[in-house]
Design a protein around this motif. Structure first.
Motif, PDB file in Angstrom:
ATOM      1  N   ASP A 156      -7.308 -56.359  32.623  1.00 27.26           N
ATOM      2  CA  ASP A 156      -7.260 -57.759  33.045  1.00 27.26           C
ATOM      3  C   ASP A 156      -5.877 -58.305  32.722  1.00 27.26           C
ATOM      4  OD1 ASP A 156      -9.950 -57.485  33.595  1.00 27.26           O
ATOM      5  OD2 ASP A 156     -10.627 -58.587  31.830  1.00 27.26           O
ATOM      6  N   LYS A 157      -5.198 -58.871  33.712  1.00 28.85           N
ATOM      7  CA  LYS A 157      -3.929 -59.563  33.478  1.00 28.85           C
ATOM      8  C   LYS A 157      -4.166 -61.043  33.752  1.00 28.85           C
ATOM      9  CE  LYS A 157       0.015 -57.800  33.863  1.00 28.85           C
ATOM     10  NZ  LYS A 157       1.344 -57.307  34.316  1.00 28.85           N
ATOM     11  N   TYR A 158      -4.032 -61.841  32.693  1.00 26.68           N
ATOM     12  CA  TYR A 158      -4.379 -63.258  32.728  1.00 26.68           C
ATOM     13  C   TYR A 158      -3.117 -64.104  32.607  1.00 26.68           C
ATOM     14  CZ  TYR A 158      -6.315 -67.680  30.991  1.00 26.68           C
ATOM     15  OH  TYR A 158      -6.632 -69.007  30.800  1.00 26.68           O
ATOM     16  N   SER A 159      -2.968 -65.062  33.526  1.00 17.42           N
ATOM     17  CA  SER A 159      -1.812 -65.959  33.470  1.00 17.42           C
ATOM     18  C   SER A 159      -2.233 -67.337  33.980  1.00 17.42           C
ATOM     19  CB  SER A 159      -0.667 -65.406  34.327  1.00 17.42           C
ATOM     20  OG  SER A 159       0.425 -66.316  34.361  1.00 17.42           O
ATOM     21  N   VAL A 160      -1.936 -68.394  33.219  1.00 14.76           N
ATOM     22  CA  VAL A 160      -2.313 -69.746  33.624  1.00 14.76           C
ATOM     23  C   VAL A 160      -1.282 -70.732  33.077  1.00 14.76           C
ATOM     24  CG1 VAL A 160      -3.776 -70.124  31.592  1.00 14.76           C
ATOM     25  CG2 VAL A 160      -4.202 -71.439  33.679  1.00 14.76           C
ATOM     26  N   ASN A 161      -1.025 -71.779  33.849  1.00 16.23           N
ATOM     27  CA  ASN A 161      -0.240 -72.909  33.325  1.00 16.23           C
ATOM     28  C   ASN A 161      -0.950 -74.194  33.718  1.00 16.23           C
ATOM     29  OD1 ASN A 161       1.169 -74.261  35.760  1.00 16.23           O
ATOM     30  ND2 ASN A 161       1.626 -72.070  36.064  1.00 16.23           N
ATOM     31  N   ASN A 162      -0.693 -75.245  32.948  1.00 19.23           N
ATOM     32  CA  ASN A 162      -1.455 -76.486  33.135  1.00 19.23           C
ATOM     33  C   ASN A 162      -0.908 -77.390  34.232  1.00 19.23           C
ATOM     34  OD1 ASN A 162       0.821 -77.562  31.950  1.00 19.23           O
ATOM     35  ND2 ASN A 162      -0.200 -78.138  30.018  1.00 19.23           N
ATOM     36  N   GLY A 163       0.125 -76.951  34.932  1.00 17.79           N
ATOM     37  CA  GLY A 163       0.639 -77.718  36.057  1.00 17.79           C
ATOM     38  C   GLY A 163       1.429 -78.955  35.677  1.00 17.79           C
ATOM     39  N   LEU A 168       4.738 -81.898  28.124  1.00 18.59           N
ATOM     40  CA  LEU A 168       3.306 -81.680  28.326  1.00 18.59           C
ATOM     41  C   LEU A 168       2.997 -80.315  28.949  1.00 18.59           C
ATOM     42  CD1 LEU A 168       2.211 -85.195  29.677  1.00 18.59           C
ATOM     43  CD2 LEU A 168       2.040 -84.296  27.340  1.00 18.59           C
ATOM     44  N   ALA A 169       4.044 -79.600  29.389  1.00 21.27           N
ATOM     45  CA  ALA A 169       3.815 -78.313  30.060  1.00 21.27           C
ATOM     46  C   ALA A 169       3.301 -77.278  29.068  1.00 21.27           C
ATOM     47  CB  ALA A 169       5.115 -77.816  30.695  1.00 21.27           C
ATOM     48  N   GLY A 170       2.431 -76.419  29.548  1.00 16.41           N
ATOM     49  CA  GLY A 170       1.887 -75.350  28.709  1.00 16.41           C
ATOM     50  C   GLY A 170       1.414 -74.181  29.553  1.00 16.41           C
ATOM     51  N   SER A 171       1.382 -72.983  28.964  1.00 17.71           N
ATOM     52  CA  SER A 171       0.944 -71.794  29.683  1.00 17.71           C
ATOM     53  C   SER A 171       0.238 -70.848  28.726  1.00 17.71           C
ATOM     54  CB  SER A 171       2.124 -71.083  30.348  1.00 17.71           C
ATOM     55  OG  SER A 171       3.021 -70.597  29.371  1.00 17.71           O
ATOM     56  N   ALA A 172      -0.473 -69.915  29.289  1.00 15.73           N
ATOM     57  CA  ALA A 172      -1.167 -68.885  28.504  1.00 15.73           C
ATOM     58  C   ALA A 172      -1.151 -67.596  29.306  1.00 15.73           C
ATOM     59  CB  ALA A 172      -2.591 -69.307  28.176  1.00 15.73           C
ATOM     60  N   SER A 173      -1.050 -66.470  28.621  1.00 16.53           N
ATOM     61  CA  SER A 173      -1.032 -65.183  29.323  1.00 16.53           C
ATOM     62  C   SER A 173      -1.524 -64.080  28.397  1.00 16.53           C
ATOM     63  CB  SER A 173       0.385 -64.845  29.817  1.00 16.53           C
ATOM     64  OG  SER A 173       1.272 -64.708  28.714  1.00 16.53           O
ATOM     65  N   GLY A 174      -1.910 -62.973  29.011  1.00 10.47           N
ATOM     66  CA  GLY A 174      -2.366 -61.834  28.216  1.00 10.47           C
ATOM     67  C   GLY A 174      -2.742 -60.663  29.103  1.00 10.47           C
ATOM     68  N   SER A 175      -2.669 -59.456  28.534  1.00  9.19           N
ATOM     69  CA  SER A 175      -3.104 -58.226  29.205  1.00  9.19           C
ATOM     70  C   SER A 175      -4.156 -57.569  28.326  1.00  9.19           C
ATOM     71  CB  SER A 175      -1.927 -57.275  29.429  1.00  9.19           C
ATOM     72  OG  SER A 175      -0.995 -57.817  30.335  1.00  9.19           O
ATOM     73  N   PHE A 176      -5.290 -57.223  28.922  1.00  9.31           N
ATOM     74  CA  PHE A 176      -6.415 -56.724  28.141  1.00  9.31           C
ATOM     75  C   PHE A 176      -6.961 -55.451  28.798  1.00  9.31           C
ATOM     76  CE2 PHE A 176      -6.219 -61.361  28.125  1.00  9.31           C
ATOM     77  CZ  PHE A 176      -5.984 -61.604  26.781  1.00  9.31           C
ATOM     78  N   THR A 208     -18.547 -56.357  27.668  1.00 14.96           N
ATOM     79  CA  THR A 208     -17.926 -57.609  27.218  1.00 14.96           C
ATOM     80  C   THR A 208     -16.860 -57.326  26.171  1.00 14.96           C
ATOM     81  OG1 THR A 208     -19.969 -58.838  27.629  1.00 14.96           O
ATOM     82  CG2 THR A 208     -18.344 -59.858  26.177  1.00 14.96           C
ATOM     83  N   ILE A 209     -15.684 -57.900  26.349  1.00 12.50           N
ATOM     84  CA  ILE A 209     -14.626 -57.825  25.337  1.00 12.50           C
ATOM     85  C   ILE A 209     -14.145 -59.239  25.020  1.00 12.50           C
ATOM     86  CG2 ILE A 209     -13.870 -55.550  26.118  1.00 12.50           C
ATOM     87  CD1 ILE A 209     -11.400 -56.931  27.352  1.00 12.50           C
ATOM     88  N   THR A 210     -13.458 -59.381  23.894  1.00 12.88           N
ATOM     89  CA  THR A 210     -12.891 -60.669  23.509  1.00 12.88           C
ATOM     90  C   THR A 210     -11.443 -60.742  23.973  1.00 12.88           C
ATOM     91  OG1 THR A 210     -14.328 -60.817  21.575  1.00 12.88           O
ATOM     92  CG2 THR A 210     -12.357 -62.203  21.583  1.00 12.88           C
ATOM     93  N   GLU A 211     -11.135 -61.755  24.754  1.00 11.78           N
ATOM     94  CA  GLU A 211      -9.779 -61.940  25.259  1.00 11.78           C
ATOM     95  C   GLU A 211      -9.154 -63.183  24.625  1.00 11.78           C
ATOM     96  OE1 GLU A 211     -10.455 -59.829  29.618  1.00 11.78           O
ATOM     97  OE2 GLU A 211      -9.850 -61.930  29.554  1.00 11.78           O
ATOM     98  N   GLN A 212      -7.989 -62.997  24.011  1.00 13.33           N
ATOM     99  CA  GLN A 212      -7.262 -64.091  23.365  1.00 13.33           C
ATOM    100  C   GLN A 212      -5.869 -64.184  23.970  1.00 13.33           C
ATOM    101  OE1 GLN A 212      -7.811 -66.587  20.513  1.00 13.33           O
ATOM    102  NE2 GLN A 212      -6.201 -67.130  21.948  1.00 13.33           N
ATOM    103  N   PRO A 213      -5.664 -65.082  24.962  1.00 14.28           N
ATOM    104  CA  PRO A 213      -4.331 -65.219  25.558  1.00 14.28           C
ATOM    105  C   PRO A 213      -3.320 -65.796  24.563  1.00 14.28           C
ATOM    106  CG  PRO A 213      -6.044 -66.203  26.945  1.00 14.28           C
ATOM    107  CD  PRO A 213      -6.654 -65.934  25.621  1.00 14.28           C
ATOM    108  N   VAL A 214      -2.057 -65.487  24.787  1.00 17.24           N
ATOM    109  CA  VAL A 214      -0.957 -66.052  24.008  1.00 17.24           C
ATOM    110  C   VAL A 214      -0.485 -67.320  24.719  1.00 17.24           C
ATOM    111  CG1 VAL A 214       1.375 -65.668  23.157  1.00 17.24           C
ATOM    112  CG2 VAL A 214      -0.280 -63.786  23.159  1.00 17.24           C
ATOM    113  N   THR A 215      -0.359 -68.408  24.003  1.00 18.29           N
ATOM    114  CA  THR A 215      -0.011 -69.692  24.627  1.00 18.29           C
ATOM    115  C   THR A 215       1.403 -70.129  24.269  1.00 18.29           C
ATOM    116  OG1 THR A 215      -0.910 -70.946  22.764  1.00 18.29           O
ATOM    117  CG2 THR A 215      -2.415 -70.425  24.572  1.00 18.29           C
TER     118      THR A 215
END
Length: 241
Positions: A156-163, A168-176, A208-215
């Motif tokens: 799983d490659k996870y990437s998100v930003n709050n727009g 106030l900008a922020g993002s999170a990402s991670g590879s699991f 099921t696994i636990t995913e903790q993105p880096v912010t």
């Protein structure tokens, strides 16, 4: 009279060897040996390529939204890859071992367990799918029907930003990386010597696994339990050694 009989007997005795010499012995008939028809065998090693479609289903809670509830989302995309393996045939039964590796474009871009809330930009994808599985099949000459089961691997490659912009900008990402199980089957046809085509379906469960993105910036993420399953449908070609 007796002279005539003696003369006739003498003529017959002279003619008999000449008559016998005129009889030609027929040539002996030589039968060609019967060569049994060669039985086709799937035994041997092979290498090939495949492509098709994949469908992922994530179930979990959005790590960047503390108010989120357990939900599911699905995504689809293409896969392209290769395989290598070997077969051994006993009677009309075929057993084998195969490894596959494929690039995947399965991507979720909005909604579901990782929606991130209003204004968020999200990308969650499986960028590769790999398997190691045993195969068991029944051969009907050059057609092989088979089932397979074994281990599956993906990420799983996870990437998100709050727009938002500025402070106030922020993002999170991670590879699991994930490890799971596979069950599937297919049909393969040896259409010319050394070359075969096949169609195959596989179902993969990753639990099921636990995913903790880096912010970074103004975004907080909490650990999230995420379940995944993937289905694939592919066609491929193999070269047999």
């Amino acid at each position: 009279m007796s002279k005539k009989l003696i003369f006739t007997a003498a003529l017959l005795s002279l003619a008999t060897p000449a008559f016998a010499a005129d009889i030609i012995e027929p040539a002996p008939v030589v039968k060609a040996p019967i060569v049994p028809a060669q039985i086709f065998s799937w035994t041997g090693f092979y290498i090939g390529a495949h492509g098709g479609g994949a469908w992922s289903k994530w179930t979990g809670i959005d790590p960047t939204d503390p108010t989120a509830t357990w939900s599911s989302a699905t995504a689809s995309g293409g896969i392209v890859g290769g395989q290598i393996g070997g077969n051994y045939q006993i009677s009309n039964f075929v057993i084998g071992l195969e490894g596959t590796g494929a690039w995947s474009s399965v991507t979720l871009n909005a909604g579901g367990p990782f929606g991130g809330g209003a204004g968020f930009n999200l990308s969650l994808k499986n960028d590769y799918i790999a398997t190691v599985a045993g195969r068991f099949g029944v051969a009907f000459d050059r057609v092989l029907l088979y089932a397979k089961g074994g281990a599956a691997f993906t990420r799983d490659k996870y990437s998100v930003n709050n727009g938002l912009a500025g402070p106030l900008a922020g993002s999170a990402s991670g590879s699991f990386n994930r490890t799971g199980w596979l069950a599937g089957g297919g049909i393969e046809w040896m259409f010319v010597p050394n070359w075969s085509v096949r169609a195959e379906y596989n179902y993969m469960g990753f639990g099921t696994i636990t995913e903790q993105p880096v912010t970074t910036g103004n975004l907080v993420a909490t650990p999230a339990n995420v379940k995944l399953n993937i289905q694939t449908g592919t066609v491929g070609v193999n070269y047999h050694f």
